[in-house]
Design a protein around this motif. Structure first.
Motif, PDB file in Angstrom:
ATOM      1  N   VAL A  46     -17.670  23.694  16.462  1.00  0.00           N
ATOM      2  CA  VAL A  46     -18.883  24.491  16.284  1.00  0.00           C
ATOM      3  C   VAL A  46     -19.088  25.357  17.516  1.00  0.00           C
ATOM      4  CG1 VAL A  46     -21.387  24.356  16.026  1.00  0.00           C
ATOM      5  CG2 VAL A  46     -19.939  22.755  14.806  1.00  0.00           C
ATOM      6  N   ASP A  47     -19.283  26.667  17.302  1.00  0.00           N
ATOM      7  CA  ASP A  47     -19.651  27.580  18.382  1.00  0.00           C
ATOM      8  C   ASP A  47     -21.167  27.733  18.385  1.00  0.00           C
ATOM      9  OD1 ASP A  47     -16.959  28.007  18.923  1.00  0.00           O
ATOM     10  OD2 ASP A  47     -16.859  29.810  17.685  1.00  0.00           O
ATOM     11  N   ASN A  48     -21.744  27.962  19.559  1.00  0.00           N
ATOM     12  CA  ASN A  48     -23.189  28.189  19.684  1.00  0.00           C
ATOM     13  C   ASN A  48     -23.461  29.637  20.058  1.00  0.00           C
ATOM     14  OD1 ASN A  48     -24.467  25.581  19.225  1.00  0.00           O
ATOM     15  ND2 ASN A  48     -23.299  24.923  21.008  1.00  0.00           N
ATOM     16  N   VAL A  49     -24.473  30.221  19.422  1.00  0.00           N
ATOM     17  CA  VAL A  49     -24.859  31.608  19.679  1.00  0.00           C
ATOM     18  C   VAL A  49     -26.322  31.637  20.079  1.00  0.00           C
ATOM     19  CG1 VAL A  49     -25.135  33.896  18.668  1.00  0.00           C
ATOM     20  CG2 VAL A  49     -23.190  32.477  17.999  1.00  0.00           C
ATOM     21  N   ASN A  50     -26.605  32.186  21.275  1.00  0.00           N
ATOM     22  CA  ASN A  50     -27.986  32.415  21.695  1.00  0.00           C
ATOM     23  C   ASN A  50     -28.438  33.741  21.100  1.00  0.00           C
ATOM     24  OD1 ASN A  50     -27.975  30.088  23.196  1.00  0.00           O
ATOM     25  ND2 ASN A  50     -27.481  31.116  25.105  1.00  0.00           N
ATOM     26  N   PHE A  51     -29.523  33.715  20.360  1.00  0.00           N
ATOM     27  CA  PHE A  51     -30.011  34.863  19.599  1.00  0.00           C
ATOM     28  C   PHE A  51     -31.449  35.112  20.005  1.00  0.00           C
ATOM     29  CE2 PHE A  51     -31.586  37.183  16.010  1.00  0.00           C
ATOM     30  CZ  PHE A  51     -30.491  37.787  15.393  1.00  0.00           C
ATOM     31  N   SER A  52     -31.770  36.350  20.333  1.00  0.00           N
ATOM     32  CA  SER A  52     -33.134  36.716  20.694  1.00  0.00           C
ATOM     33  C   SER A  52     -33.430  38.089  20.099  1.00  0.00           C
ATOM     34  CB  SER A  52     -33.264  36.760  22.218  1.00  0.00           C
ATOM     35  OG  SER A  52     -34.555  37.118  22.595  1.00  0.00           O
ATOM     36  N   THR A  53     -34.635  38.257  19.563  1.00  0.00           N
ATOM     37  CA  THR A  53     -34.998  39.526  18.949  1.00  0.00           C
ATOM     38  C   THR A  53     -36.486  39.795  19.144  1.00  0.00           C
ATOM     39  OG1 THR A  53     -34.817  40.813  16.902  1.00  0.00           O
ATOM     40  CG2 THR A  53     -35.417  38.499  16.668  1.00  0.00           C
ATOM     41  N   MET A  54     -36.875  41.061  19.105  1.00  0.00           N
ATOM     42  CA  MET A  54     -38.282  41.461  19.213  1.00  0.00           C
ATOM     43  C   MET A  54     -38.823  41.731  17.820  1.00  0.00           C
ATOM     44  SD  MET A  54     -39.727  41.596  22.114  1.00  0.00           S
ATOM     45  CE  MET A  54     -39.659  42.078  23.791  1.00  0.00           C
ATOM     46  N   LEU A  55     -39.925  41.076  17.483  1.00  0.00           N
ATOM     47  CA  LEU A  55     -40.510  41.204  16.149  1.00  0.00           C
ATOM     48  C   LEU A  55     -41.967  41.631  16.246  1.00  0.00           C
ATOM     49  CD1 LEU A  55     -39.180  37.854  14.596  1.00  0.00           C
ATOM     50  CD2 LEU A  55     -38.113  40.110  14.540  1.00  0.00           C
ATOM     51  N   ASP A  56     -42.359  42.531  15.336  1.00  0.00           N
ATOM     52  CA  ASP A  56     -43.784  42.841  15.234  1.00  0.00           C
ATOM     53  C   ASP A  56     -44.436  41.757  14.372  1.00  0.00           C
ATOM     54  OD1 ASP A  56     -43.331  43.479  12.522  1.00  0.00           O
ATOM     55  OD2 ASP A  56     -43.256  45.628  12.917  1.00  0.00           O
ATOM     56  N   ALA A  57     -45.722  41.873  14.119  1.00  0.00           N
ATOM     57  CA  ALA A  57     -46.446  40.816  13.401  1.00  0.00           C
ATOM     58  C   ALA A  57     -45.896  40.603  11.987  1.00  0.00           C
ATOM     59  CB  ALA A  57     -47.930  41.149  13.347  1.00  0.00           C
ATOM     60  N   THR A  58     -45.577  41.671  11.280  1.00  0.00           N
ATOM     61  CA  THR A  58     -45.042  41.557   9.920  1.00  0.00           C
ATOM     62  C   THR A  58     -43.666  40.910   9.933  1.00  0.00           C
ATOM     63  OG1 THR A  58     -46.253  43.532   9.265  1.00  0.00           O
ATOM     64  CG2 THR A  58     -44.438  42.845   7.838  1.00  0.00           C
ATOM     65  N   GLN A  59     -42.815  41.336  10.854  1.00  0.00           N
ATOM     66  CA  GLN A  59     -41.478  40.759  10.960  1.00  0.00           C
ATOM     67  C   GLN A  59     -41.537  39.299  11.383  1.00  0.00           C
ATOM     68  OE1 GLN A  59     -40.066  43.635  13.779  1.00  0.00           O
ATOM     69  NE2 GLN A  59     -38.964  44.812  12.214  1.00  0.00           N
ATOM     70  N   ARG A  60     -42.486  38.963  12.265  1.00  0.00           N
ATOM     71  CA  ARG A  60     -42.620  37.562  12.669  1.00  0.00           C
ATOM     72  C   ARG A  60     -43.027  36.712  11.468  1.00  0.00           C
ATOM     73  NH1 ARG A  60     -46.648  34.215  16.591  1.00  0.00           N
ATOM     74  NH2 ARG A  60     -45.822  32.242  15.870  1.00  0.00           N
ATOM     75  N   GLY A  61     -43.916  37.229  10.643  1.00  0.00           N
ATOM     76  CA  GLY A  61     -44.289  36.504   9.436  1.00  0.00           C
ATOM     77  C   GLY A  61     -43.104  36.293   8.517  1.00  0.00           C
ATOM     78  N   ARG A  62     -42.260  37.310   8.377  1.00  0.00           N
ATOM     79  CA  ARG A  62     -41.064  37.182   7.545  1.00  0.00           C
ATOM     80  C   ARG A  62     -40.111  36.154   8.134  1.00  0.00           C
ATOM     81  NH1 ARG A  62     -37.981  35.680   4.409  1.00  0.00           N
ATOM     82  NH2 ARG A  62     -36.313  36.877   3.420  1.00  0.00           N
ATOM     83  N   PHE A  63     -39.941  36.161   9.473  1.00  0.00           N
ATOM     84  CA  PHE A  63     -39.076  35.170  10.114  1.00  0.00           C
ATOM     85  C   PHE A  63     -39.637  33.763   9.926  1.00  0.00           C
ATOM     86  CE2 PHE A  63     -38.026  32.381  13.630  1.00  0.00           C
ATOM     87  CZ  PHE A  63     -36.638  32.389  13.565  1.00  0.00           C
TER      88      PHE A  63
END
Length: 139
Positions: A46-63
């Motif tokens: 298993v490989d590990n991937v560090n993932f980070s993203t910037m989300l607005d309020a609507t995108q955060r709700g979708r996430f």
């Protein structure tokens, strides 16, 4: 049951925080003298991937919906585009992009089977949220 797919409407990862850590599948045995012997130990790593993203309020709700409902708070694996190689062009022997009949370039894409490794972290940043998490890329 079909596997969930990471929402395409969410932005790509931030490059500064995007890291891939290859899994260790070797065995190092000690010797009486000199360097140890290294050999393969596991074939499914298993490989590990560090993932980070910037989300607005609507995108955060979708996430949040994706995380809590579609993956059952990270318990289920899901499909995600490999953002390392996504949108690279397939090239011919002259290093020119290969084209479809309608003139669009052929893109190199790969889909990973991944699962959350730990819980997502939310960091407020002005009107956006920096959401970061680690993914396990399944063999």
């Amino acid at each position: 049951m079909a596997l969930p797919v990471y929402p395409v409407e969410l932005p790509i990862p931030l490059r500064d925080d995007y890291r891939i850590a290859r899994g260790e599948g070797r065995f190092n045995s000690k010797t009486d003298a000199g360097p140890g012997n290294i050999r393969g130990r596991f074939s499914s790593i298993v490989d590990n991937v560090n993932f980070s993203t910037m989300l607005d309020a609507t995108q955060r709700g979708r996430f949040d919906w994706f995380y809590t409902q579609e993956t059952k708070k990270g318990a289920f694996p899901f499909l995600m585009v490999n953002h390392t190689e996504d949108a690279m062009f397939w090239l011919d022997e002259n290093e020119q992009p290969l084209l479809f009949e309608d003139g669009r370039p052929v893109l190199l894409t790969e889909t990973w089977l991944v699962q959350f490794n730990g819980l997502p972290n939310y960091l407020p940043h002005d009107i956006y949220w920096n959401v970061s998490f680690t993914l396990m890329v399944m063999p």
